[in-house]
Write a protein that holds these residues in place. Structure first.
Motif, PDB file in Angstrom:
ATOM      1  N   THR A  28      62.015 -35.084 -29.268  1.00  0.00           N
ATOM      2  CA  THR A  28      60.687 -35.597 -29.220  1.00  0.00           C
ATOM      3  C   THR A  28      59.868 -34.519 -28.371  1.00  0.00           C
ATOM      4  N   LYS A  29      60.721 -33.525 -27.957  1.00  0.00           N
ATOM      5  CA  LYS A  29      59.620 -32.433 -27.492  1.00  0.00           C
ATOM      6  C   LYS A  29      59.061 -31.606 -28.522  1.00  0.00           C
ATOM      7  N   GLN A  30      57.900 -31.345 -28.310  1.00  0.00           N
ATOM      8  CA  GLN A  30      56.950 -30.437 -29.399  1.00  0.00           C
ATOM      9  C   GLN A  30      57.550 -29.292 -29.165  1.00  0.00           C
ATOM     10  N   MET A  31      58.080 -28.520 -30.335  1.00  0.00           N
ATOM     11  CA  MET A  31      58.305 -27.224 -30.437  1.00  0.00           C
ATOM     12  C   MET A  31      57.322 -26.246 -30.773  1.00  0.00           C
ATOM     13  N   VAL A  32      57.187 -25.012 -30.466  1.00  0.00           N
ATOM     14  CA  VAL A  32      56.445 -23.952 -30.680  1.00  0.00           C
ATOM     15  C   VAL A  32      56.249 -23.666 -32.151  1.00  0.00           C
ATOM     16  N   GLY A  33      55.060 -23.878 -32.919  1.00  0.00           N
ATOM     17  CA  GLY A  33      54.852 -23.791 -34.345  1.00  0.00           C
ATOM     18  C   GLY A  33      54.972 -24.870 -35.085  1.00  0.00           C
ATOM     19  N   GLN A  34      55.494 -25.892 -34.368  1.00  0.00           N
ATOM     20  CA  GLN A  34      55.621 -27.286 -35.176  1.00  0.00           C
ATOM     21  C   GLN A  34      54.454 -27.824 -35.969  1.00  0.00           C
ATOM     22  N   ALA A  35      54.874 -28.244 -37.309  1.00  0.00           N
ATOM     23  CA  ALA A  35      53.885 -28.441 -38.410  1.00  0.00           C
ATOM     24  C   ALA A  35      53.903 -30.095 -38.304  1.00  0.00           C
ATOM     25  N   THR A  36      52.745 -30.448 -38.690  1.00  0.00           N
ATOM     26  CA  THR A  36      52.562 -31.880 -38.874  1.00  0.00           C
ATOM     27  C   THR A  36      53.446 -32.556 -40.028  1.00  0.00           C
ATOM     28  N   PRO A  37      53.752 -33.831 -39.935  1.00  0.00           N
ATOM     29  CA  PRO A  37      54.281 -34.179 -41.264  1.00  0.00           C
ATOM     30  C   PRO A  37      53.655 -34.173 -42.499  1.00  0.00           C
ATOM     31  N   GLU A  38      52.325 -34.267 -42.518  1.00  0.00           N
ATOM     32  CA  GLU A  38      51.676 -34.287 -43.863  1.00  0.00           C
ATOM     33  C   GLU A  38      51.637 -32.674 -44.007  1.00  0.00           C
ATOM     34  N   GLN A  39      51.696 -31.713 -43.262  1.00  0.00           N
ATOM     35  CA  GLN A  39      51.996 -30.465 -43.575  1.00  0.00           C
ATOM     36  C   GLN A  39      52.999 -29.913 -44.285  1.00  0.00           C
ATOM     37  N   ILE A  40      54.268 -30.634 -43.657  1.00  0.00           N
ATOM     38  CA  ILE A  40      55.479 -30.430 -44.488  1.00  0.00           C
ATOM     39  C   ILE A  40      55.470 -30.965 -45.807  1.00  0.00           C
ATOM     40  N   GLU A  41      54.985 -32.525 -45.933  1.00  0.00           N
ATOM     41  CA  GLU A  41      54.922 -33.035 -47.279  1.00  0.00           C
ATOM     42  C   GLU A  41      54.377 -32.161 -48.201  1.00  0.00           C
ATOM     43  N   ALA A  42      52.890 -31.588 -47.679  1.00  0.00           N
ATOM     44  CA  ALA A  42      52.210 -30.748 -48.704  1.00  0.00           C
ATOM     45  C   ALA A  42      53.061 -29.444 -49.102  1.00  0.00           C
TER      46      ALA A  42
END
Length: 104
Positions: free
Chosen positions: A4-18
């Protein structure tokens, strides 16, 4: 690691799908609290890395990582400790099939 912790550089689920739509398979290389997103290397990426690297070791992997990077925390490439941890994971994305030769 706390999922659940936000990682440095984490992308949004929408970006990953794109990225998946554009590149097919997308991988997250996670080192400590940082994430780097990469795509699978193509034959062209492998050829470029071979030609541009001074040797087949770390220069080769660094070139591949830079060319296949989609997003995330750049320190995984620039920080020596993080890079060393990530380099083995990047190398594992190079899919080499078993082949045989048969004299006829």
């Amino acid at each position: 690691m706390d999922e659940t912790k936000q990682m440095v550089g984490q992308a949004t689920p929408e970006q990953i799908e794109a990225w998946k739509e554009e590149h097919g398979e997308v991988y997250a290389i996670i080192v400590e609290d940082s994430v780097l997103y990469v795509r699978k290397p193509t034959r062209r990426d492998l050829s470029y890395a071979s030609a541009s690297a001074k040797n087949v070791g770390l220069d080769y992997i660094e070139t591949l990582m830079k060319n296949c990077k989609l997003g995330g925390d750049e320190t995984i490439i620039t920080d020596d400790g993080k890079f060393m941890g990530a380099s083995g994971q990047m190398a594992s994305l190079i899919d080499i099939k078993a082949a045989a030769i048969k004299k006829l």
